[in-house]
Design an enzyme around this catalytic site. Structure first.
Site, PDB file in Angstrom:
ATOM      1  N   ARG A 158       3.619   1.052  -3.725  1.00  0.00           N
ATOM      2  CA  ARG A 158       3.808  -0.822  -4.117  1.00  0.00           C
ATOM      3  C   ARG A 158       5.192  -0.743  -4.295  1.00  0.00           C
ATOM      4  NH1 ARG A 158       6.895   0.638  -7.407  1.00  0.00           N
ATOM      5  NH2 ARG A 158       6.728  -1.379  -8.616  1.00  0.00           N
ATOM      6  N   GLY A 159       5.411  -1.490  -4.423  1.00  0.00           N
ATOM      7  CA  GLY A 159       7.337  -2.365  -4.547  1.00  0.00           C
ATOM      8  C   GLY A 159       7.467  -3.186  -2.821  1.00  0.00           C
ATOM      9  N   ALA A 160       7.639  -4.023  -3.091  1.00  0.00           N
ATOM     10  CA  ALA A 160       7.929  -4.989  -1.731  1.00  0.00           C
ATOM     11  C   ALA A 160       8.798  -4.786  -0.693  1.00  0.00           C
ATOM     12  CB  ALA A 160       8.451  -6.077  -2.124  1.00  0.00           C
ATOM     13  N   ASN A 162       8.361 -12.882  -8.058  1.00  0.00           N
ATOM     14  CA  ASN A 162       8.108 -11.291  -8.731  1.00  0.00           C
ATOM     15  C   ASN A 162       7.497 -11.370 -10.071  1.00  0.00           C
ATOM     16  OD1 ASN A 162      10.108  -8.664  -8.250  1.00  0.00           O
ATOM     17  ND2 ASN A 162      10.457  -9.346 -10.716  1.00  0.00           N
ATOM     18  N   LYS A 163       7.001  -9.963  -9.940  1.00  0.00           N
ATOM     19  CA  LYS A 163       6.393  -9.270 -11.309  1.00  0.00           C
ATOM     20  C   LYS A 163       6.267 -10.870 -12.443  1.00  0.00           C
ATOM     21  CE  LYS A 163       4.400  -6.925 -10.176  1.00  0.00           C
ATOM     22  NZ  LYS A 163       2.578  -6.575  -9.933  1.00  0.00           N
ATOM     23  N   ARG A 196      -2.001  -6.930   0.773  1.00  0.00           N
ATOM     24  CA  ARG A 196      -1.403  -6.887  -0.991  1.00  0.00           C
ATOM     25  C   ARG A 196      -1.165  -8.377  -0.566  1.00  0.00           C
ATOM     26  NH1 ARG A 196       1.891  -4.554  -5.147  1.00  0.00           N
ATOM     27  NH2 ARG A 196       0.585  -5.998  -6.125  1.00  0.00           N
ATOM     28  N   ASP A 203       9.339 -10.023  -4.491  1.00  0.00           N
ATOM     29  CA  ASP A 203       8.809  -9.766  -3.383  1.00  0.00           C
ATOM     30  C   ASP A 203       8.650 -10.741  -2.737  1.00  0.00           C
ATOM     31  OD1 ASP A 203       6.899  -7.851  -4.918  1.00  0.00           O
ATOM     32  OD2 ASP A 203       7.558  -8.880  -6.674  1.00  0.00           O
ATOM     33  N   GLN A 208       4.458  -0.899 -14.993  1.00  0.00           N
ATOM     34  CA  GLN A 208       5.953  -0.042 -13.812  1.00  0.00           C
ATOM     35  C   GLN A 208       6.989  -0.268 -14.445  1.00  0.00           C
ATOM     36  OE1 GLN A 208       3.656  -3.028 -13.145  1.00  0.00           O
ATOM     37  NE2 GLN A 208       2.992  -3.622 -10.910  1.00  0.00           N
TER      38      GLN A 208
HETATM   39  O1  MRU Z   1       2.286  -5.016  -8.155  1.00  0.00           O
HETATM   40  P1  MRU Z   1       4.334  -4.598  -7.352  1.00  0.00           P
HETATM   41  O2  MRU Z   1       3.939  -3.498  -8.577  1.00  0.00           O
HETATM   42  O3  MRU Z   1       3.773  -3.870  -6.113  1.00  0.00           O
HETATM   43  O4  MRU Z   1       4.737  -5.688  -8.125  1.00  0.00           O
HETATM   44  C1  MRU Z   1       6.492  -5.648  -7.243  1.00  0.00           C
HETATM   45  C2  MRU Z   1       7.403  -5.151  -7.894  1.00  0.00           C
HETATM   46  O5  MRU Z   1       7.385  -3.787  -8.099  1.00  0.00           O
HETATM   47  C3  MRU Z   1       7.813  -6.105  -8.409  1.00  0.00           C
HETATM   48  O6  MRU Z   1       7.446  -7.411  -8.244  1.00  0.00           O
HETATM   49  C4  MRU Z   1       8.930  -6.085  -8.607  1.00  0.00           C
HETATM   50  O7  MRU Z   1      10.647  -6.706  -8.914  1.00  0.00           O
HETATM   51  C5  MRU Z   1       9.912  -7.056  -6.871  1.00  0.00           C
HETATM   52  S1  MRU Z   1       9.716  -5.464  -5.451  1.00  0.00           S
HETATM   53  C6  MRU Z   1      10.925  -4.450  -5.070  1.00  0.00           C
END
Ligand code: MRU
Length: 367
Positions: A57-59, A257-258, A100, A246, A205
């Site tokens: 996960r993570g962009a 973002n999250k 996703r 993201d 996370q």
């Molecule tokens: O749902 P996730 O864990 O894939 O979410 C993404 C993230 O970790 C965050 O939004 C993050 O701050 C940016 S992704 C580099």
């Protein structure tokens, strides 16, 4: 970055590719911080499933995974018909794109790979080009994060207390991370500072991944409950906020973002605390015209109603916390408007959100 395993230091990327077995290698992030394990996906469908189920996960990390997944799918094709191959690649592309919805990096990464592939005139040539382009995406992700660190380190002064949200660390990218890059660069410059990691419910996370990364890197840090930031800001205990993203809209400067990021940005403005967003170029969406159109992932209610953890017997278990008869709403991301953002730390320098469109050529749009 380095991982300490059984007392040994080992350099590791979050996402890589094994040509011999045609598999994408991923750190199994759902097991962290309790277990460190690398898993391989056997085909592009498994790669897409690993994105959906958040093995990775993570962009930036899902961007590189999608790029490798596209190459993996292309390489698995048997035959010489370019028309059939192109149809197959389109199916692979769609499957990975649908894994996703919110982060734009997978789409940008796969578009890069597809554009390079099209330079090939045979199936064999396009297969070779696909993997080379995926490797190129992964390497540029690392270089972008390194540059973010060089630009962002100057924001961090000795003695500062920095807040971050979720995980925009090296686990969210191929290496180094976006929001963490300035921290790692400042540490390398000998600066001393403290990081507050928002726990980041519902999947935590911040408490699991960011805290694990900072511990591995020996950076002073503490986990705080998501609701604690306002109190700490009011008492002068937070000097700077750095988060990842993201999807940033290149036309408006809006930042996805999250979930919970928007709340922190509002609080930061209230307390006059600088609020920065760190992104590689693959996180910029140059097409969408307004934040309201960003697809926000709605995730399972079980994430809100309970939590995953490890028991005393080291068994991974889900525990129901909430009232048994209640349901939940679980949007995974929110959108922060540009007026709440002090600056966007990009590989090309630190810009105001409104400058992105003016500087689009420097930021790789239409290059
Ligand atoms: O749902 P996730 O864990 O894939 O979410 C993404 C993230 O970790 C965050 O939004 C993050 O701050 C940016 S992704 C580099």
């Amino acid at each position: 970055m380095n991982v300490i395993q059984g007392g040994r230091v080992q350099a590791c990327r979050t996402v890589s590719f094994d040509r011999v077995s045609n598999s994408v290698l991923l750190i199994e992030q759902r097991l962290l911080p309790h277990e460190f394990k690398v898993v391989g996906t056997q085909d592009y469908r498994e790669t897409a499933a690993a994105i959906t189920t958040m093995v990775v996960r993570g962009a930036g990390a899902i961007g590189a995974t999608a790029a490798y997944g596209l190459a993996q799918g292309a390489l698995a094709f048997r035959g010489t018909s370019l028309a059939k191959f192109t149809k197959h690649v389109e199916k692979v592309y769609q499957t990975l794109k649908d894994a996703r919805p919110t982060a734009v990096d997978p789409v940008n990464a796969m578009n890069d790979v597809r554009a390079v592939m099209r330079l090939g005139t045979s199936v064999g040539e396009q297969q070779v080009l696909a993997l080379a382009a995926a490797e190129e995406f992964a390497n540029s992700d690392v270089e972008h994060c390194r540059a973010i660190g060089q630009h962002g380190a100057r924001l961090i002064r000795n003695g500062m207390k920095v807040l971050t949200h979720c995980n925009a660390g090296w686990l969210a990218f191929v290496d180094i991370g976006s929001a963490t890059a300035p921290l790692y660069a400042a540490q390398a410059q000998g600066k001393k500072f403290h990081v507050f990691c928002d726990e980041t419910r519902p999947r935590s996370q911040g408490a699991t991944l960011t805290a694990w990364e900072l511990a591995q890197q020996k950076i002073s840090h503490q986990i705080i409950a998501d609701n604690a930031a306002g109190h700490l800001m009011q008492r002068g205990e937070i000097d700077l906020v750095i988060v990842g993203s993201d999807r940033v809209l290149g036309r408006t400067g809006e930042v996805t973002n999250k979930i919970g990021t928007y709340t922190k940005a509002v609080l930061a403005l209230r307390h006059n605390i600088p609020f920065y967003v760190a992104i590689p170029l693959s996180t910029i969406d140059w097409d969408l015209k307004r934040g309201l159109d960003i697809p926000i992932e709605e995730r399972e209610e079980s994430e809100v109603l309970g939590a995953w953890g490890v028991t005393a017997a080291r068994k991974r278990e889900y525990i129901r916390v909430a009232n048994p008869s209640s349901g939940a709403r679980n949007p995974g991301f929110d959108v922060t408007p540009p007026e709440l953002i002090t600056g966007i730390i990009t590989p090309a320098g630190i810009l105001k959100p409104g400058e992105l469109w003016k500087r689009r050529k420097d930021l790789g749009h239409g290059a």
